[in-house]
Scaffold this active site. Structure first.
Site, mmCIF file in Angstrom:
data_model
loop_
_atom_site.group_PDB
_atom_site.id
_atom_site.type_symbol
_atom_site.label_atom_id
_atom_site.label_comp_id
_atom_site.label_asym_id
_atom_site.label_seq_id
_atom_site.Cartn_x
_atom_site.Cartn_y
_atom_site.Cartn_z
ATOM 1 N N SER A 15 39.425 -30.883 92.876
ATOM 2 C CA SER A 15 40.503 -31.188 91.921
ATOM 3 C C SER A 15 39.983 -31.710 90.581
ATOM 4 O O SER A 15 39.182 -32.652 90.535
ATOM 5 C CB SER A 15 41.448 -32.227 92.509
ATOM 6 O OG SER A 15 42.417 -32.549 91.537
ATOM 7 N N LYS A 66 52.019 -29.986 100.110
ATOM 8 C CA LYS A 66 53.179 -29.821 99.233
ATOM 9 C C LYS A 66 54.492 -29.652 100.014
ATOM 10 O O LYS A 66 55.545 -30.042 99.526
ATOM 11 C CB LYS A 66 52.973 -28.623 98.302
ATOM 12 C CG LYS A 66 51.936 -28.872 97.220
ATOM 13 C CD LYS A 66 51.881 -27.698 96.254
ATOM 14 C CE LYS A 66 50.784 -27.884 95.228
ATOM 15 N NZ LYS A 66 50.779 -26.820 94.223
ATOM 16 N N ASP A 102 55.352 -26.944 89.240
ATOM 17 C CA ASP A 102 54.541 -25.721 89.189
ATOM 18 C C ASP A 102 55.287 -24.578 88.491
ATOM 19 O O ASP A 102 54.688 -23.817 87.724
ATOM 20 C CB ASP A 102 54.170 -25.263 90.608
ATOM 21 C CG ASP A 102 53.056 -26.102 91.212
ATOM 22 O OD1 ASP A 102 52.257 -26.672 90.456
ATOM 23 O OD2 ASP A 102 52.990 -26.175 92.456
ATOM 24 N N GLY A 130 52.335 -21.026 98.918
ATOM 25 C CA GLY A 130 53.036 -22.043 98.135
ATOM 26 C C GLY A 130 53.076 -21.735 96.648
ATOM 27 O O GLY A 130 54.118 -21.888 96.000
ATOM 28 N N ALA A 131 51.954 -21.281 96.094
ATOM 29 C CA ALA A 131 51.914 -21.008 94.659
ATOM 30 C C ALA A 131 52.831 -19.832 94.318
ATOM 31 O O ALA A 131 53.572 -19.865 93.325
ATOM 32 C CB ALA A 131 50.475 -20.707 94.235
ATOM 33 N N THR A 153 49.975 -10.340 104.588
ATOM 34 C CA THR A 153 50.883 -10.462 105.730
ATOM 35 C C THR A 153 52.287 -10.146 105.220
ATOM 36 O O THR A 153 52.934 -10.978 104.583
ATOM 37 C CB THR A 153 50.832 -11.887 106.309
ATOM 38 O OG1 THR A 153 49.470 -12.254 106.488
ATOM 39 C CG2 THR A 153 51.582 -11.982 107.629
ATOM 40 N N ARG A 156 55.417 -12.374 105.671
ATOM 41 C CA ARG A 156 55.531 -13.556 104.810
ATOM 42 C C ARG A 156 56.121 -13.170 103.452
ATOM 43 O O ARG A 156 56.912 -13.916 102.870
ATOM 44 C CB ARG A 156 54.136 -14.148 104.614
ATOM 45 C CG ARG A 156 54.083 -15.611 104.861
ATOM 46 C CD ARG A 156 52.672 -16.126 104.760
ATOM 47 N NE ARG A 156 52.690 -17.493 104.291
ATOM 48 C CZ ARG A 156 51.634 -18.124 103.788
ATOM 49 N NH1 ARG A 156 50.480 -17.490 103.694
ATOM 50 N NH2 ARG A 156 51.732 -19.356 103.400
ATOM 51 N N LEU A 222 46.442 -17.073 88.851
ATOM 52 C CA LEU A 222 46.596 -18.525 88.974
ATOM 53 C C LEU A 222 45.271 -19.215 89.259
ATOM 54 O O LEU A 222 45.158 -20.425 89.100
ATOM 55 C CB LEU A 222 47.610 -18.887 90.064
ATOM 56 C CG LEU A 222 49.029 -18.358 89.908
ATOM 57 C CD1 LEU A 222 49.974 -19.127 90.826
ATOM 58 C CD2 LEU A 222 49.528 -18.428 88.482
ATOM 59 N N TYR A 224 41.880 -20.712 88.400
ATOM 60 C CA TYR A 224 41.374 -21.181 87.100
ATOM 61 C C TYR A 224 39.867 -21.391 87.089
ATOM 62 O O TYR A 224 39.295 -21.696 86.041
ATOM 63 C CB TYR A 224 42.093 -22.470 86.668
ATOM 64 C CG TYR A 224 41.940 -23.619 87.624
ATOM 65 C CD1 TYR A 224 42.908 -23.865 88.591
ATOM 66 C CD2 TYR A 224 40.825 -24.443 87.577
ATOM 67 C CE1 TYR A 224 42.769 -24.900 89.476
ATOM 68 C CE2 TYR A 224 40.676 -25.486 88.462
ATOM 69 C CZ TYR A 224 41.658 -25.715 89.408
ATOM 70 O OH TYR A 224 41.501 -26.743 90.295
HETATM 71 P P1 ATR Z 1 48.734 -21.601 98.165
HETATM 72 O O1 ATR Z 1 49.577 -22.819 98.411
HETATM 73 O O2 ATR Z 1 47.543 -21.882 97.286
HETATM 74 O O3 ATR Z 1 49.518 -20.428 97.708
HETATM 75 P P2 ATR Z 1 48.659 -20.627 100.891
HETATM 76 O O4 ATR Z 1 50.052 -21.088 101.110
HETATM 77 O O5 ATR Z 1 47.639 -20.873 101.950
HETATM 78 O O6 ATR Z 1 48.035 -21.260 99.578
HETATM 79 O O7 ATR Z 1 48.707 -19.047 100.549
HETATM 80 C C1 ATR Z 1 47.560 -18.303 100.340
HETATM 81 C C2 ATR Z 1 47.936 -16.894 99.902
HETATM 82 O O8 ATR Z 1 46.721 -16.169 99.641
HETATM 83 C C3 ATR Z 1 48.682 -16.096 100.947
HETATM 84 O O9 ATR Z 1 49.541 -15.187 100.290
HETATM 85 C C4 ATR Z 1 47.539 -15.346 101.654
HETATM 86 O O10 ATR Z 1 47.948 -14.167 102.330
HETATM 87 P P3 ATR Z 1 48.475 -14.253 103.863
HETATM 88 O O11 ATR Z 1 49.895 -14.739 103.788
HETATM 89 O O12 ATR Z 1 48.370 -12.850 104.347
HETATM 90 O O13 ATR Z 1 47.564 -15.217 104.573
HETATM 91 C C5 ATR Z 1 46.699 -14.994 100.467
HETATM 92 N N1 ATR Z 1 45.306 -14.664 100.798
HETATM 93 C C6 ATR Z 1 44.332 -15.516 101.173
HETATM 94 N N2 ATR Z 1 43.171 -14.849 101.371
HETATM 95 C C7 ATR Z 1 43.431 -13.531 101.109
HETATM 96 C C8 ATR Z 1 42.652 -12.332 101.112
HETATM 97 N N3 ATR Z 1 41.362 -12.346 101.444
HETATM 98 N N4 ATR Z 1 43.260 -11.168 100.772
HETATM 99 C C9 ATR Z 1 44.557 -11.136 100.429
HETATM 100 N N5 ATR Z 1 45.353 -12.236 100.413
HETATM 101 C C10 ATR Z 1 44.800 -13.418 100.735
#
Ligand code: ATR
Length: 282
Positions: A15, A66, A102, A130-131, A153, A156, A222, A224
Site C-alpha cells: 500500500s 472491503k 472508489d 470488488g474493483a 469465471t 461471477r 486499474l 497502477y
Molecule cells: P479486487 O477486489 O481487486 O477486484 P477480487 O475481488 O479478488 O479483487 O477480483 C479479482 C478479479 O481478477 C476477478 O475478476 C478475477 O477473475 P475470477 O472471478 O475468474 O477469479 C480476476 N483475475 C484474477 N486473476 C486472473 C487471471 N489470471 N486471468 C483473468 N482474470 C483474473
C-alpha cells in the site's frame, strides 16, 4: 492532540496510501498521523472498535476486507450499500459511517486525465471482483448505454451484471473472458483484474482483449504498478488512448481525505507523493 487515521488490510506490504495521505495532512498543517494497520482476520472486529476512539478520524479499508467491513459499521452510505463494499470509514462521535469512494475516484480520474465522459458510451469491464463492482456501478450511474462485463469465471460476471441491471435499470451483459473478438464497438475498456500487476503471478501478461482495441478506444487499467501495464502498452501501440490506475487510487484517497477533514484534498501533492512512493521520478 494528534489525531489518527490509517489503512486496514491484510497483508498491507504494497500500500502507498500512507505516503500520499500523510503528505496531504502535512501540507495542510493538520496534526494527523496516517498509520498502517495490518490486521489479521481474527483482529478485525477489535480494530474497528478502536476506530471509535475520540482521537481517531476513521480509516481506509482495502483487500480483503472491503465487503466484511459493511457489517462492522453503524451507518452505510447508499452508494456503498449498492456496491456492496466500503473503502472508507468516518468516526463521528463514536459512530462509524461507511463509504465507498472508489466509484467517484474512478470517474474523476477518467474525467481529469482523459476528458472521457461515459454518457451514452459503450463500455467493456474486464473482471468481476470488488474493483469491477465499483467501476460498473460508476459507469451505469454516469449514463453509459451499453455495459458488458467479461470475466474468467463467467458466473461471477453474470452475478455482477444482474445486480447492476436490477439496481440501475440499465441492461448489463455478462461475457466470458476473452469476449467475442468481433465486437470492437467499445468506446472504453476498463481492466479491473490483477493481471499485469508488478510482483503478481501474471505480471507480464494482459487480458485477451487487444483485438477489441481500436484507435478510437480509451483503455483504462486499474493496476497502477507498473504505471504502464502490458495491456496499456499493447493498446498504445494500436493507437488507442490509455489511462493507468494511479489516478483512481489518488482520487479515491482524495475523496476519503475530504470525508475525514471536511477540506478539499491537495491532489497534486498526493499525486507527487504517490509517484515518489512508487519510485517514479516526478
Ligand atoms: P479486487 O477486489 O481487486 O477486484 P477480487 O475481488 O479478488 O479483487 O477480483 C479479482 C478479479 O481478477 C476477478 O475478476 C478475477 O477473475 P475470477 O472471478 O475468474 O477469479 C480476476 N483475475 C484474477 N486473476 C486472473 C487471471 N489470471 N486471468 C483473468 N482474470 C483474473
Amino acid at each position: 492532540m494528534t489525531s489518527h487515521v490509517g489503512i486496514i488490510g491484510y497483508p498491507l506490504g504494497h500500500s502507498i496510501s500512507p505516503a500520499f495521505q500523510q503528505a496531504a495532512f502535512d501540507l495542510l498543517g493538520l496534526d494527523v498521523t496516517y498509520e498502517r494497520w495490518e490486521t489479521p482476520p481474527e483482529k478485525l472486529a477489535r480494530r474497528f472498535e478502536l476506530l471509535r476512539e475520540p482521537d481517531c478520524l476513521g480509516a481506509n479499508v482495502t483487500v480483503p476486507y472491503k465487503q466484511d467491513a459493511l457489517k462492522l459499521v453503524d451507518e452505510i452510505d447508499p452508494l456503498a450499500e449498492r456496491i456492496g463494499a466500503i473503502n472508507t470509514v468516518v468516526n463521528r462521535d463514536g459512530r462509524l459511517h461507511g463509504y465507498n469512494t472508489d466509484a467517484e475516484g474512478f470517474l474523476r480520474s477518467l474525467r481529469e486525465e482523459t476528458g472521457f465522459d461515459p454518457t451514452e458510451k459503450r463500455v467493456l469491464v474486464v473482471g468481476a471482483g470488488g474493483a469491477a463492482r465499483a467501476v460498473a456501478f460508476a459507469l451505469a450511474d454516469a449514463g453509459a448505454t451499453r455495459i458488458v462485463i467479461a470475466n474468467r469465471t463467467v458466473s461471477r460476471a453474470q452475478g455482477l451484471a444482474d445486480v447492476v441491471s436490477s439496481t440501475t435499470g440499465i441492461k448489463v451483459e455478462a461475457s466470458p473472458l476473452p469476449p467475442d473478438q468481433n465486437d470492437a464497438s467499445f468506446n472504453l475498456i476498463v481492466q479491473c483484474t490483477s493481471v499485469g500487476m508488478r510482483g503478481g503471478p501474471e505480471e507480464s501478461e494482459a487480458p485477451d482483449v487487444t483485438a477489441l482495441v481500436t484507435p478510437g478506444t480509451l483503455v483504462a487499467d486499474l493496476v497502477y504498478n507498473p504505471l504502464e501495464t502490458p495491456l496499456l502498452r499493447e493498446a498504445r501501440e494500436r493507437g488507442a488512448k490509455v489511462s493507468g490506475g494511479l489516478g483512481m487510487l489518488v482520487y479515491q484517497g482524495a475523496a476519503a481525505f475530504s470525508l475525514w477533514t471536511g477540506q478539499a484534498a491537495p491532489v497534486d501533492t498526493m499525486y507527487a507523493a504517490a509517484k515518489q512512493a512508487l519510485g517514479v521520478t516526478v
